[in-house]
Motif scaffolding. Structure first.
Motif, PDB file in Angstrom:
ATOM      1  N   ILE A 270       0.832  -1.207   0.000  1.00  0.00           N
ATOM      2  CA  ILE A 270       0.000   0.000   0.000  1.00  0.00           C
ATOM      3  C   ILE A 270       0.865   1.255   0.000  1.00  0.00           C
ATOM      4  CG2 ILE A 270      -1.755   1.276   1.280  1.00  0.00           C
ATOM      5  CD1 ILE A 270      -2.729  -1.325  -0.089  1.00  0.00           C
ATOM      6  N   THR A 271       1.981   1.220   0.712  1.00  0.00           N
ATOM      7  CA  THR A 271       2.885   2.381   0.726  1.00  0.00           C
ATOM      8  C   THR A 271       3.372   2.697  -0.679  1.00  0.00           C
ATOM      9  OG1 THR A 271       3.613   1.984   2.995  1.00  0.00           O
ATOM     10  CG2 THR A 271       5.114   3.226   1.581  1.00  0.00           C
ATOM     11  N   ALA A 272       3.787   1.667  -1.421  1.00  0.00           N
ATOM     12  CA  ALA A 272       4.237   1.888  -2.796  1.00  0.00           C
ATOM     13  C   ALA A 272       3.096   2.399  -3.670  1.00  0.00           C
ATOM     14  CB  ALA A 272       4.810   0.591  -3.367  1.00  0.00           C
ATOM     15  N   THR A 273       1.892   1.901  -3.428  1.00  0.00           N
ATOM     16  CA  THR A 273       0.722   2.329  -4.210  1.00  0.00           C
ATOM     17  C   THR A 273       0.389   3.798  -3.970  1.00  0.00           C
ATOM     18  OG1 THR A 273      -0.214   0.087  -4.147  1.00  0.00           O
ATOM     19  CG2 THR A 273      -1.728   1.907  -4.610  1.00  0.00           C
ATOM     20  N   LEU A 274       0.362   4.205  -2.699  1.00  0.00           N
ATOM     21  CA  LEU A 274      -0.028   5.582  -2.365  1.00  0.00           C
ATOM     22  C   LEU A 274       1.026   6.607  -2.769  1.00  0.00           C
ATOM     23  CD1 LEU A 274      -1.758   5.165   1.126  1.00  0.00           C
ATOM     24  CD2 LEU A 274      -2.756   5.088  -1.167  1.00  0.00           C
ATOM     25  N   SER A 275       2.222   6.145  -3.142  1.00  0.00           N
ATOM     26  CA  SER A 275       3.257   7.090  -3.592  1.00  0.00           C
ATOM     27  C   SER A 275       3.014   7.553  -5.026  1.00  0.00           C
ATOM     28  CB  SER A 275       4.637   6.433  -3.500  1.00  0.00           C
ATOM     29  OG  SER A 275       4.768   5.386  -4.458  1.00  0.00           O
ATOM     30  N   SER A 276       2.050   6.954  -5.717  1.00  0.00           N
ATOM     31  CA  SER A 276       1.765   7.317  -7.110  1.00  0.00           C
ATOM     32  C   SER A 276       1.098   8.686  -7.185  1.00  0.00           C
ATOM     33  CB  SER A 276       0.838   6.277  -7.740  1.00  0.00           C
ATOM     34  OG  SER A 276       1.388   4.991  -7.615  1.00  0.00           O
ATOM     35  N   ARG A 277       1.259   9.351  -8.317  1.00  0.00           N
ATOM     36  CA  ARG A 277       0.747  10.710  -8.425  1.00  0.00           C
ATOM     37  C   ARG A 277      -0.695  10.788  -8.902  1.00  0.00           C
ATOM     38  NH1 ARG A 277       4.839  12.075 -13.163  1.00  0.00           N
ATOM     39  NH2 ARG A 277       3.738  11.231 -14.958  1.00  0.00           N
ATOM     40  N   SER A 278      -1.254   9.681  -9.421  1.00  0.00           N
ATOM     41  CA  SER A 278      -2.654   9.713  -9.859  1.00  0.00           C
ATOM     42  C   SER A 278      -3.244   8.314  -9.848  1.00  0.00           C
ATOM     43  CB  SER A 278      -2.772  10.303 -11.273  1.00  0.00           C
ATOM     44  OG  SER A 278      -2.315   9.368 -12.239  1.00  0.00           O
TER      45      SER A 278
END
Length: 536
Positions: A270-278
Protein backbone atom coordinates in the motif's frame (compact mmCIF):
# COMPACT_ATOMS: atom_id res chain seq x y z
CA UNK A 1 30.01 -25.43 -2.05
CA UNK A 2 33.07 -23.23 -2.20
CA UNK A 3 35.48 -23.86 0.63
CA UNK A 4 37.03 -20.40 0.27
CA UNK A 5 35.95 -16.94 -0.77
CA UNK A 6 34.94 -16.48 -4.41
CA UNK A 7 36.95 -13.30 -4.90
CA UNK A 8 35.69 -12.43 -8.39
CA UNK A 9 32.02 -12.90 -7.49
CA UNK A 10 32.52 -10.98 -4.27
CA UNK A 11 34.21 -8.12 -6.13
CA UNK A 12 31.29 -7.79 -8.57
CA UNK A 13 28.82 -8.03 -5.69
CA UNK A 14 30.59 -5.28 -3.75
CA UNK A 15 30.72 -3.04 -6.85
CA UNK A 16 26.96 -3.16 -7.32
CA UNK A 17 26.33 -2.86 -3.60
CA UNK A 18 28.43 0.32 -3.45
CA UNK A 19 26.67 1.68 -6.54
CA UNK A 20 23.21 1.30 -5.02
CA UNK A 21 24.47 2.70 -1.72
CA UNK A 22 25.51 5.89 -3.50
CA UNK A 23 22.13 5.96 -5.27
CA UNK A 24 20.38 5.51 -1.92
CA UNK A 25 21.98 8.61 -0.45
CA UNK A 26 21.65 10.66 -3.65
CA UNK A 27 17.92 9.87 -3.64
CA UNK A 28 17.48 12.43 -0.84
CA UNK A 29 18.05 15.14 -3.49
CA UNK A 30 15.80 13.55 -6.13
CA UNK A 31 12.59 15.55 -6.55
CA UNK A 32 13.25 17.31 -3.26
CA UNK A 33 10.19 19.14 -1.98
CA UNK A 34 10.02 22.54 -0.26
CA UNK A 35 8.74 20.88 2.92
CA UNK A 36 10.68 17.69 3.56
CA UNK A 37 9.43 17.26 7.12
CA UNK A 38 6.21 15.37 6.48
CA UNK A 39 5.26 11.73 6.06
CA UNK A 40 3.94 12.54 2.60
CA UNK A 41 7.51 13.42 1.59
CA UNK A 42 9.62 10.98 3.60
CA UNK A 43 7.22 8.04 3.73
CA UNK A 44 5.43 8.38 0.37
CA UNK A 45 7.97 10.15 -1.83
CA UNK A 46 5.76 13.22 -2.06
CA UNK A 47 3.01 11.12 -3.73
CA UNK A 48 4.73 12.09 -6.97
CA UNK A 49 5.78 8.89 -8.76
CA UNK A 50 4.65 8.26 -12.32
CA UNK A 51 3.86 5.01 -14.12
CA UNK A 52 7.37 3.63 -14.60
CA UNK A 53 8.76 4.64 -11.22
CA UNK A 54 5.71 3.07 -9.58
CA UNK A 55 6.09 -0.06 -11.71
CA UNK A 56 9.70 -0.54 -10.68
CA UNK A 57 8.90 0.35 -7.07
CA UNK A 58 6.00 -2.11 -6.83
CA UNK A 59 8.03 -4.76 -8.65
CA UNK A 60 10.95 -4.21 -6.31
CA UNK A 61 8.54 -4.30 -3.39
CA UNK A 62 6.58 -7.45 -4.25
CA UNK A 63 9.23 -9.58 -5.98
CA UNK A 64 11.85 -9.71 -3.27
CA UNK A 65 15.14 -11.50 -2.60
CA UNK A 66 13.10 -14.04 -0.70
CA UNK A 67 11.00 -14.60 -3.83
CA UNK A 68 14.18 -15.03 -5.86
CA UNK A 69 15.47 -17.63 -3.40
CA UNK A 70 12.34 -19.27 -1.97
CA UNK A 71 10.11 -19.87 -5.01
CA UNK A 72 12.64 -22.01 -6.92
CA UNK A 73 13.72 -23.53 -3.58
CA UNK A 74 10.12 -24.68 -3.08
CA UNK A 75 10.11 -26.22 -6.56
CA UNK A 76 13.51 -27.81 -5.81
CA UNK A 77 12.08 -29.43 -2.67
CA UNK A 78 8.43 -30.11 -3.52
CA UNK A 79 8.05 -30.09 -7.30
CA UNK A 80 5.26 -28.34 -9.19
CA UNK A 81 3.48 -27.45 -5.94
CA UNK A 82 6.09 -24.70 -5.60
CA UNK A 83 4.59 -23.00 -8.67
CA UNK A 84 1.59 -21.78 -6.61
CA UNK A 85 3.22 -18.34 -6.57
CA UNK A 86 2.69 -17.99 -10.33
CA UNK A 87 -1.13 -18.28 -10.43
CA UNK A 88 -1.54 -16.15 -7.33
CA UNK A 89 0.41 -13.28 -8.85
CA UNK A 90 -1.83 -13.60 -11.92
CA UNK A 91 -5.04 -13.65 -9.87
CA UNK A 92 -4.03 -10.62 -7.83
CA UNK A 93 -3.93 -8.01 -10.61
CA UNK A 94 -7.59 -8.13 -11.75
CA UNK A 95 -8.44 -8.10 -8.04
CA UNK A 96 -6.46 -4.97 -7.23
CA UNK A 97 -7.73 -3.23 -10.38
CA UNK A 98 -11.12 -3.14 -8.65
CA UNK A 99 -10.03 -1.53 -5.38
CA UNK A 100 -6.58 0.08 -5.48
CA UNK A 101 -7.69 3.12 -7.54
CA UNK A 102 -10.49 3.69 -5.02
CA UNK A 103 -8.02 3.46 -2.13
CA UNK A 104 -5.63 5.87 -3.85
CA UNK A 105 -8.42 8.39 -4.47
CA UNK A 106 -9.83 8.47 -0.95
CA UNK A 107 -6.32 8.50 0.55
CA UNK A 108 -5.27 11.38 -1.68
CA UNK A 109 -8.42 13.31 -0.85
CA UNK A 110 -8.03 12.94 2.92
CA UNK A 111 -4.24 12.71 3.26
CA UNK A 112 -4.27 9.09 4.45
CA UNK A 113 -0.78 7.59 4.69
CA UNK A 114 -1.68 4.07 5.85
CA UNK A 115 -4.53 1.57 5.49
CA UNK A 116 -5.31 2.16 9.17
CA UNK A 117 -5.82 5.86 8.44
CA UNK A 118 -8.51 4.89 5.94
CA UNK A 119 -10.16 2.34 8.28
CA UNK A 120 -10.31 4.92 11.08
CA UNK A 121 -11.80 7.55 8.76
CA UNK A 122 -14.28 5.20 7.13
CA UNK A 123 -15.60 3.49 10.26
CA UNK A 124 -14.82 6.11 12.92
CA UNK A 125 -13.06 3.48 15.03
CA UNK A 126 -9.61 3.89 16.54
CA UNK A 127 -9.89 0.35 17.93
CA UNK A 128 -10.37 -1.20 14.49
CA UNK A 129 -7.66 1.07 13.11
CA UNK A 130 -5.29 -0.09 15.87
CA UNK A 131 -6.06 -3.75 15.11
CA UNK A 132 -5.20 -3.24 11.43
CA UNK A 133 -2.00 -1.34 12.34
CA UNK A 134 -0.74 -3.93 14.82
CA UNK A 135 -1.50 -6.75 12.37
CA UNK A 136 0.43 -4.94 9.64
CA UNK A 137 3.47 -4.39 11.85
CA UNK A 138 3.47 -8.00 13.11
CA UNK A 139 3.15 -9.40 9.59
CA UNK A 140 5.89 -7.15 8.23
CA UNK A 141 8.62 -7.85 10.80
CA UNK A 142 9.42 -11.47 9.77
CA UNK A 143 9.12 -10.41 6.11
CA UNK A 144 11.97 -7.93 6.64
CA UNK A 145 13.94 -10.63 8.45
CA UNK A 146 13.61 -12.91 5.43
CA UNK A 147 15.16 -10.26 3.18
CA UNK A 148 18.21 -10.34 5.45
CA UNK A 149 18.13 -14.16 5.25
CA UNK A 150 18.34 -13.77 1.45
CA UNK A 151 21.46 -11.62 1.75
CA UNK A 152 22.94 -14.09 4.22
CA UNK A 153 22.34 -17.00 1.82
CA UNK A 154 24.28 -15.20 -0.91
CA UNK A 155 27.14 -14.36 1.46
CA UNK A 156 27.30 -17.98 2.62
CA UNK A 157 27.63 -19.30 -0.93
CA UNK A 158 30.36 -16.75 -1.73
CA UNK A 159 32.26 -17.99 1.33
CA UNK A 160 32.13 -14.66 3.14
CA UNK A 161 32.16 -14.63 6.93
CA UNK A 162 33.88 -17.93 7.59
CA UNK A 163 32.47 -21.22 8.79
CA UNK A 164 30.22 -22.11 11.69
CA UNK A 165 33.19 -22.17 14.08
CA UNK A 166 34.12 -18.58 13.24
CA UNK A 167 33.56 -15.89 15.87
CA UNK A 168 29.92 -14.74 15.53
CA UNK A 169 30.89 -11.11 14.99
CA UNK A 170 33.29 -11.92 12.15
CA UNK A 171 30.81 -14.35 10.61
CA UNK A 172 27.94 -11.84 10.63
CA UNK A 173 30.01 -8.71 9.96
CA UNK A 174 29.10 -8.54 6.22
CA UNK A 175 25.40 -8.74 7.11
CA UNK A 176 25.85 -6.08 9.79
CA UNK A 177 27.52 -3.79 7.25
CA UNK A 178 24.71 -4.34 4.73
CA UNK A 179 22.16 -3.63 7.45
CA UNK A 180 23.95 -0.44 8.52
CA UNK A 181 24.02 0.90 4.97
CA UNK A 182 20.33 0.06 4.46
CA UNK A 183 19.37 1.75 7.71
CA UNK A 184 21.40 4.89 6.92
CA UNK A 185 20.07 5.65 3.46
CA UNK A 186 16.48 4.76 4.40
CA UNK A 187 16.70 7.20 7.32
CA UNK A 188 18.17 9.88 5.08
CA UNK A 189 16.13 9.49 1.88
CA UNK A 190 12.90 7.74 2.86
CA UNK A 191 10.89 6.08 0.09
CA UNK A 192 12.85 7.84 -2.64
CA UNK A 193 15.86 5.57 -1.92
CA UNK A 194 14.21 2.22 -2.72
CA UNK A 195 12.33 3.85 -5.64
CA UNK A 196 15.64 4.81 -7.27
CA UNK A 197 17.44 1.57 -6.39
CA UNK A 198 14.53 -0.50 -7.74
CA UNK A 199 15.60 0.42 -11.29
CA UNK A 200 18.98 -1.27 -10.74
CA UNK A 201 17.50 -4.23 -8.87
CA UNK A 202 14.84 -5.09 -11.45
CA UNK A 203 17.19 -4.62 -14.39
CA UNK A 204 19.72 -7.00 -12.84
CA UNK A 205 17.04 -9.59 -12.07
CA UNK A 206 15.68 -9.53 -15.63
CA UNK A 207 19.20 -9.92 -17.04
CA UNK A 208 20.03 -12.81 -14.70
CA UNK A 209 16.75 -14.65 -15.45
CA UNK A 210 17.12 -14.15 -19.21
CA UNK A 211 20.67 -15.52 -19.16
CA UNK A 212 19.87 -18.35 -16.75
CA UNK A 213 16.88 -19.64 -18.71
CA UNK A 214 19.02 -19.92 -21.86
CA UNK A 215 22.57 -20.60 -20.62
CA UNK A 216 21.92 -23.19 -17.89
CA UNK A 217 19.68 -25.51 -20.00
CA UNK A 218 22.32 -25.49 -22.74
CA UNK A 219 24.93 -26.65 -20.22
CA UNK A 220 22.57 -29.30 -18.80
CA UNK A 221 21.54 -30.82 -22.14
CA UNK A 222 18.21 -29.07 -22.64
CA UNK A 223 14.86 -28.92 -20.86
CA UNK A 224 14.08 -32.59 -21.63
CA UNK A 225 17.01 -33.63 -19.45
CA UNK A 226 16.11 -31.08 -16.77
CA UNK A 227 12.50 -32.27 -16.44
CA UNK A 228 13.56 -35.94 -16.57
CA UNK A 229 16.07 -35.44 -13.74
CA UNK A 230 13.46 -33.64 -11.65
CA UNK A 231 10.79 -36.26 -12.32
CA UNK A 232 13.19 -39.07 -11.39
CA UNK A 233 14.03 -37.35 -8.09
CA UNK A 234 10.41 -36.81 -7.05
CA UNK A 235 9.40 -40.35 -8.11
CA UNK A 236 12.26 -41.84 -6.10
CA UNK A 237 11.22 -39.74 -3.10
CA UNK A 238 7.64 -41.04 -3.36
CA UNK A 239 6.26 -37.64 -4.36
CA UNK A 240 4.61 -39.01 -7.52
CA UNK A 241 6.65 -37.20 -10.16
CA UNK A 242 6.48 -33.60 -11.32
CA UNK A 243 2.73 -33.09 -10.85
CA UNK A 244 1.49 -33.01 -7.23
CA UNK A 245 -0.83 -35.79 -6.08
CA UNK A 246 -4.59 -35.23 -6.20
CA UNK A 247 -4.62 -34.84 -2.42
CA UNK A 248 -2.51 -31.69 -2.76
CA UNK A 249 -4.78 -29.90 -5.21
CA UNK A 250 -6.93 -28.22 -2.55
CA UNK A 251 -3.78 -27.03 -0.82
CA UNK A 252 -2.42 -25.62 -4.07
CA UNK A 253 -5.65 -23.84 -5.02
CA UNK A 254 -6.45 -22.39 -1.60
CA UNK A 255 -2.86 -21.26 -1.05
CA UNK A 256 -2.84 -19.49 -4.42
CA UNK A 257 -6.21 -17.79 -3.80
CA UNK A 258 -5.45 -16.86 -0.18
CA UNK A 259 -2.04 -15.47 -1.12
CA UNK A 260 -3.60 -13.39 -3.90
CA UNK A 261 -6.10 -11.88 -1.45
CA UNK A 262 -3.34 -11.16 1.08
CA UNK A 263 -0.62 -9.69 -1.13
CA UNK A 264 -1.91 -6.11 -1.28
CA UNK A 265 -2.99 -6.13 2.34
CA UNK A 266 0.68 -5.87 3.35
CA UNK A 267 1.59 -2.32 4.42
CA UNK A 268 4.56 -2.10 2.04
CA UNK A 269 2.33 -2.84 -0.97
CA UNK A 270 0.00 0.00 0.00
CA UNK A 271 2.89 2.38 0.73
CA UNK A 272 4.24 1.89 -2.80
CA UNK A 273 0.72 2.33 -4.21
CA UNK A 274 -0.03 5.58 -2.36
CA UNK A 275 3.26 7.09 -3.59
CA UNK A 276 1.76 7.32 -7.11
CA UNK A 277 0.75 10.71 -8.42
CA UNK A 278 -2.65 9.71 -9.86
CA UNK A 279 -5.21 6.94 -9.88
CA UNK A 280 -4.50 6.43 -13.58
CA UNK A 281 -0.93 5.44 -12.67
CA UNK A 282 -2.39 2.70 -10.44
CA UNK A 283 -4.73 1.47 -13.16
CA UNK A 284 -1.90 1.29 -15.68
CA UNK A 285 0.30 -0.60 -13.24
CA UNK A 286 -2.32 -3.30 -12.67
CA UNK A 287 -2.11 -4.02 -16.41
CA UNK A 288 1.70 -4.08 -16.78
CA UNK A 289 2.74 -5.65 -13.45
CA UNK A 290 1.86 -9.16 -14.77
CA UNK A 291 5.15 -8.95 -16.71
CA UNK A 292 6.75 -9.81 -13.38
CA UNK A 293 4.63 -12.97 -13.23
CA UNK A 294 6.20 -14.10 -16.50
CA UNK A 295 9.60 -13.60 -14.89
CA UNK A 296 8.42 -15.50 -11.81
CA UNK A 297 7.39 -18.51 -13.89
CA UNK A 298 10.84 -18.65 -15.48
CA UNK A 299 12.44 -18.12 -12.09
CA UNK A 300 10.59 -21.12 -10.63
CA UNK A 301 12.13 -23.36 -13.31
CA UNK A 302 15.51 -22.79 -11.68
CA UNK A 303 14.40 -25.25 -9.00
CA UNK A 304 14.28 -28.04 -11.60
CA UNK A 305 17.62 -26.88 -12.99
CA UNK A 306 19.22 -27.13 -9.55
CA UNK A 307 18.12 -30.79 -9.37
CA UNK A 308 19.46 -31.54 -12.86
CA UNK A 309 22.75 -29.81 -11.99
CA UNK A 310 23.19 -32.08 -8.97
CA UNK A 311 23.04 -29.29 -6.41
CA UNK A 312 23.06 -30.77 -2.90
CA UNK A 313 22.45 -28.43 0.03
CA UNK A 314 21.31 -28.94 3.62
CA UNK A 315 19.33 -25.69 3.54
CA UNK A 316 17.00 -25.47 0.53
CA UNK A 317 17.30 -21.67 0.57
CA UNK A 318 20.90 -22.07 -0.65
CA UNK A 319 19.93 -24.16 -3.70
CA UNK A 320 19.63 -21.32 -6.23
CA UNK A 321 22.66 -19.28 -5.07
CA UNK A 322 24.63 -22.54 -5.21
CA UNK A 323 23.29 -23.26 -8.71
CA UNK A 324 24.57 -19.86 -9.86
CA UNK A 325 27.91 -20.52 -8.18
CA UNK A 326 28.25 -23.89 -9.94
CA UNK A 327 26.98 -22.98 -13.40
CA UNK A 328 27.95 -19.39 -14.11
CA UNK A 329 31.40 -17.90 -14.65
CA UNK A 330 32.55 -16.22 -11.44
CA UNK A 331 31.96 -12.69 -12.72
CA UNK A 332 28.36 -13.41 -13.76
CA UNK A 333 27.71 -15.32 -10.54
CA UNK A 334 28.65 -12.03 -8.86
CA UNK A 335 26.00 -10.23 -10.96
CA UNK A 336 23.40 -12.84 -9.95
CA UNK A 337 24.34 -12.52 -6.28
CA UNK A 338 24.12 -8.75 -6.56
CA UNK A 339 20.61 -9.09 -8.02
CA UNK A 340 19.55 -11.15 -4.99
CA UNK A 341 21.33 -8.87 -2.50
CA UNK A 342 19.87 -5.67 -3.96
CA UNK A 343 16.56 -7.52 -4.27
CA UNK A 344 16.64 -7.68 -0.48
CA UNK A 345 17.53 -4.05 0.14
CA UNK A 346 14.64 -2.52 -1.84
CA UNK A 347 11.73 -4.34 -0.14
CA UNK A 348 13.40 -4.24 3.29
CA UNK A 349 13.57 -0.45 3.02
CA UNK A 350 9.93 -0.11 1.91
CA UNK A 351 8.73 -2.56 4.56
CA UNK A 352 10.50 -0.72 7.37
CA UNK A 353 9.05 2.61 6.16
CA UNK A 354 5.55 1.12 5.95
CA UNK A 355 5.75 -0.37 9.46
CA UNK A 356 7.10 2.91 10.82
CA UNK A 357 4.28 4.88 9.20
CA UNK A 358 1.71 2.56 10.81
CA UNK A 359 3.25 3.05 14.24
CA UNK A 360 3.53 6.81 13.85
CA UNK A 361 0.07 7.54 12.44
CA UNK A 362 -2.05 4.89 14.14
CA UNK A 363 -0.35 4.30 17.49
CA UNK A 364 1.84 7.32 18.32
CA UNK A 365 -0.48 10.03 16.96
CA UNK A 366 -3.80 8.33 17.77
CA UNK A 367 -2.97 7.20 21.31
CA UNK A 368 0.24 8.85 22.55
CA UNK A 369 0.54 12.37 21.08
CA UNK A 370 -2.58 13.46 19.19
CA UNK A 371 -1.18 16.96 18.62
CA UNK A 372 2.04 15.76 16.97
CA UNK A 373 3.26 18.10 14.23
CA UNK A 374 4.20 16.82 10.74
CA UNK A 375 7.89 17.30 11.65
CA UNK A 376 7.46 15.21 14.82
CA UNK A 377 5.60 12.51 12.89
CA UNK A 378 8.41 12.30 10.35
CA UNK A 379 11.09 12.13 13.04
CA UNK A 380 9.26 9.37 14.93
CA UNK A 381 8.81 7.41 11.69
CA UNK A 382 12.52 7.69 10.91
CA UNK A 383 13.49 6.39 14.34
CA UNK A 384 10.93 3.57 14.28
CA UNK A 385 12.11 2.49 10.83
CA UNK A 386 15.55 1.97 12.37
CA UNK A 387 14.11 0.05 15.32
CA UNK A 388 12.10 -2.20 13.00
CA UNK A 389 15.23 -3.09 11.03
CA UNK A 390 17.17 -3.71 14.26
CA UNK A 391 14.40 -6.07 15.39
CA UNK A 392 14.55 -7.94 12.08
CA UNK A 393 18.35 -8.19 12.32
CA UNK A 394 18.19 -9.57 15.88
CA UNK A 395 15.57 -12.05 14.66
CA UNK A 396 17.91 -13.30 11.93
CA UNK A 397 21.04 -13.45 14.07
CA UNK A 398 19.52 -15.14 17.11
CA UNK A 399 16.87 -17.52 15.72
CA UNK A 400 16.91 -20.50 13.41
CA UNK A 401 16.19 -19.47 9.81
CA UNK A 402 13.28 -21.91 9.54
CA UNK A 403 11.63 -20.01 12.41
CA UNK A 404 11.79 -16.80 10.35
CA UNK A 405 10.17 -18.59 7.41
CA UNK A 406 7.42 -20.04 9.60
CA UNK A 407 6.65 -16.65 11.12
CA UNK A 408 6.44 -15.16 7.64
CA UNK A 409 3.87 -17.83 6.74
CA UNK A 410 1.99 -16.90 9.91
CA UNK A 411 2.22 -13.24 8.90
CA UNK A 412 0.42 -14.08 5.64
CA UNK A 413 -2.41 -15.69 7.62
CA UNK A 414 -2.65 -12.63 9.87
CA UNK A 415 -2.55 -9.93 7.22
CA UNK A 416 -5.39 -11.59 5.28
CA UNK A 417 -7.67 -10.87 8.25
CA UNK A 418 -7.51 -7.13 7.49
CA UNK A 419 -9.16 -7.68 4.08
CA UNK A 420 -12.83 -7.26 5.19
CA UNK A 421 -12.15 -3.93 6.90
CA UNK A 422 -10.00 -2.51 4.12
CA UNK A 423 -11.51 -3.82 0.88
CA UNK A 424 -15.01 -4.14 2.31
CA UNK A 425 -14.80 -0.55 3.52
CA UNK A 426 -13.82 0.68 0.06
CA UNK A 427 -17.14 -0.51 -1.40
CA UNK A 428 -19.66 -0.44 1.42
CA UNK A 429 -20.39 1.06 4.83
CA UNK A 430 -22.77 -1.79 5.69
CA UNK A 431 -20.39 -3.63 8.03
CA UNK A 432 -20.51 -2.46 11.63
CA UNK A 433 -17.15 -1.40 13.06
CA UNK A 434 -17.50 -3.69 16.09
CA UNK A 435 -18.50 -6.61 13.86
CA UNK A 436 -15.35 -6.13 11.76
CA UNK A 437 -13.28 -6.05 14.94
CA UNK A 438 -14.97 -9.25 16.14
CA UNK A 439 -14.41 -10.97 12.79
CA UNK A 440 -10.77 -9.89 12.80
CA UNK A 441 -10.29 -11.31 16.32
CA UNK A 442 -11.86 -14.67 15.39
CA UNK A 443 -9.78 -14.92 12.20
CA UNK A 444 -6.56 -14.07 14.02
CA UNK A 445 -7.28 -16.50 16.85
CA UNK A 446 -8.27 -19.41 14.61
CA UNK A 447 -5.38 -18.81 12.19
CA UNK A 448 -2.78 -18.62 14.97
CA UNK A 449 -4.04 -21.69 16.85
CA UNK A 450 -4.40 -23.74 13.66
CA UNK A 451 -0.89 -22.80 12.48
CA UNK A 452 0.53 -23.57 15.94
CA UNK A 453 -0.80 -27.12 15.62
CA UNK A 454 0.91 -27.83 12.30
CA UNK A 455 4.06 -29.94 12.67
CA UNK A 456 6.80 -30.68 10.15
CA UNK A 457 9.82 -33.00 10.15
CA UNK A 458 11.89 -30.18 11.66
CA UNK A 459 9.32 -28.17 13.64
CA UNK A 460 6.86 -29.22 16.34
CA UNK A 461 4.77 -26.06 15.92
CA UNK A 462 4.21 -23.57 13.08
CA UNK A 463 5.55 -26.19 10.67
CA UNK A 464 3.44 -25.02 7.72
CA UNK A 465 0.40 -23.02 6.62
CA UNK A 466 -2.01 -25.79 5.56
CA UNK A 467 -4.39 -27.90 7.62
CA UNK A 468 -7.64 -29.84 7.26
CA UNK A 469 -10.54 -27.51 6.44
CA UNK A 470 -13.33 -27.99 9.02
CA UNK A 471 -16.45 -29.57 7.50
CA UNK A 472 -14.76 -30.41 4.18
CA UNK A 473 -11.98 -32.76 5.19
CA UNK A 474 -9.56 -31.51 2.54
CA UNK A 475 -6.18 -29.98 3.36
CA UNK A 476 -6.24 -26.26 2.59
CA UNK A 477 -4.60 -22.94 3.37
CA UNK A 478 -5.24 -21.92 6.98
CA UNK A 479 -5.33 -18.22 6.08
CA UNK A 480 -8.25 -18.67 3.67
CA UNK A 481 -10.24 -20.72 6.20
CA UNK A 482 -9.60 -18.05 8.86
CA UNK A 483 -10.66 -15.35 6.36
CA UNK A 484 -13.98 -17.10 5.63
CA UNK A 485 -14.64 -17.40 9.38
CA UNK A 486 -13.75 -13.71 9.71
CA UNK A 487 -16.28 -12.71 7.05
CA UNK A 488 -19.00 -14.97 8.47
CA UNK A 489 -18.58 -13.55 11.98
CA UNK A 490 -18.52 -9.98 10.61
CA UNK A 491 -21.79 -10.52 8.72
CA UNK A 492 -23.60 -12.19 11.64
CA UNK A 493 -22.43 -9.59 14.17
CA UNK A 494 -23.37 -6.74 11.82
CA UNK A 495 -26.96 -8.02 11.62
CA UNK A 496 -27.04 -8.39 15.42
CA UNK A 497 -25.50 -5.01 16.20
CA UNK A 498 -27.75 -3.20 13.74
CA UNK A 499 -30.80 -4.98 15.22
CA UNK A 500 -29.79 -3.66 18.65
CA UNK A 501 -29.03 -0.23 17.14
CA UNK A 502 -25.44 -0.24 18.44
CA UNK A 503 -23.78 3.16 17.86
CA UNK A 504 -22.13 3.41 14.47
CA UNK A 505 -18.94 5.39 13.91
CA UNK A 506 -18.81 8.58 11.88
CA UNK A 507 -17.79 8.15 8.24
CA UNK A 508 -15.61 11.11 7.26
CA UNK A 509 -15.57 10.09 3.58
CA UNK A 510 -18.16 10.75 0.86
CA UNK A 511 -18.99 8.76 -2.32
CA UNK A 512 -17.15 11.20 -4.58
CA UNK A 513 -13.91 10.70 -2.63
CA UNK A 514 -13.51 7.21 -4.08
CA UNK A 515 -13.31 8.40 -7.68
CA UNK A 516 -11.43 11.66 -7.09
CA UNK A 517 -8.25 12.18 -9.10
CA UNK A 518 -5.36 14.61 -8.70
CA UNK A 519 -5.92 17.87 -10.51
CA UNK A 520 -3.80 20.96 -9.98
CA UNK A 521 -1.49 20.85 -6.95
CA UNK A 522 -3.60 20.70 -3.82
CA UNK A 523 -6.83 20.27 -5.78
CA UNK A 524 -8.83 17.08 -6.26
CA UNK A 525 -11.32 16.68 -9.06
CA UNK A 526 -13.99 14.07 -9.60
CA UNK A 527 -13.70 11.98 -12.73
CA UNK A 528 -16.46 12.12 -15.33
CA UNK A 529 -19.16 9.49 -14.70
CA UNK A 530 -18.02 7.22 -17.56
CA UNK A 531 -14.46 7.14 -16.28
CA UNK A 532 -15.51 6.78 -12.68
CA UNK A 533 -17.67 3.79 -13.50
CA UNK A 534 -14.69 1.99 -14.98
CA UNK A 535 -13.10 1.76 -11.55
CA UNK A 536 -15.89 -0.41 -10.08
Amino acid sequence: MNDGVNGVALGVFVFFFLAVTVLGFLAARWRRADNEHSLDEWGLGGRSFGTWVTWFLLGGDLYTAYTFVAVPAAVYAAGAAGFFAVPYTILVYPLIFTFLPRLWSVSHKHGYVTTSDFVRGRFGSKGLSLAVAVTGILATMPYIALQLVGIQAVLDVMGVGGGESTNWFVKDLPLLIAFGVLAAYTYSSGLRAPALIAFVKDTLIYIVIAVAIIYIPIKLGGFDEIFKAASDKYTAAGAGGLVPAEAGQWTYATLALGSALALFMYPHSITATLSSRSREVIRRNTTILPLYSLMLGLLALLGFMAIAAGVKVQNGQLAIPQLFENMFPDWFAGVAFAAIGIGALVPAAIMSIAAANLFTRNIYKDFIKPDATPRQETQVSKVVSLLVKVGALVFVLTMDKTVAINFQLLGGIWILQTFPALVGGLFTRWFHRWALLGGWAVGMLYGTIAAYGVASPTQKHFGGSSKEIPGIGEIGYIGLTAFLLNVAVSVVLTFALRAFKAPDGIDETSPGDYTADAGAPGVETELPPATAGASH
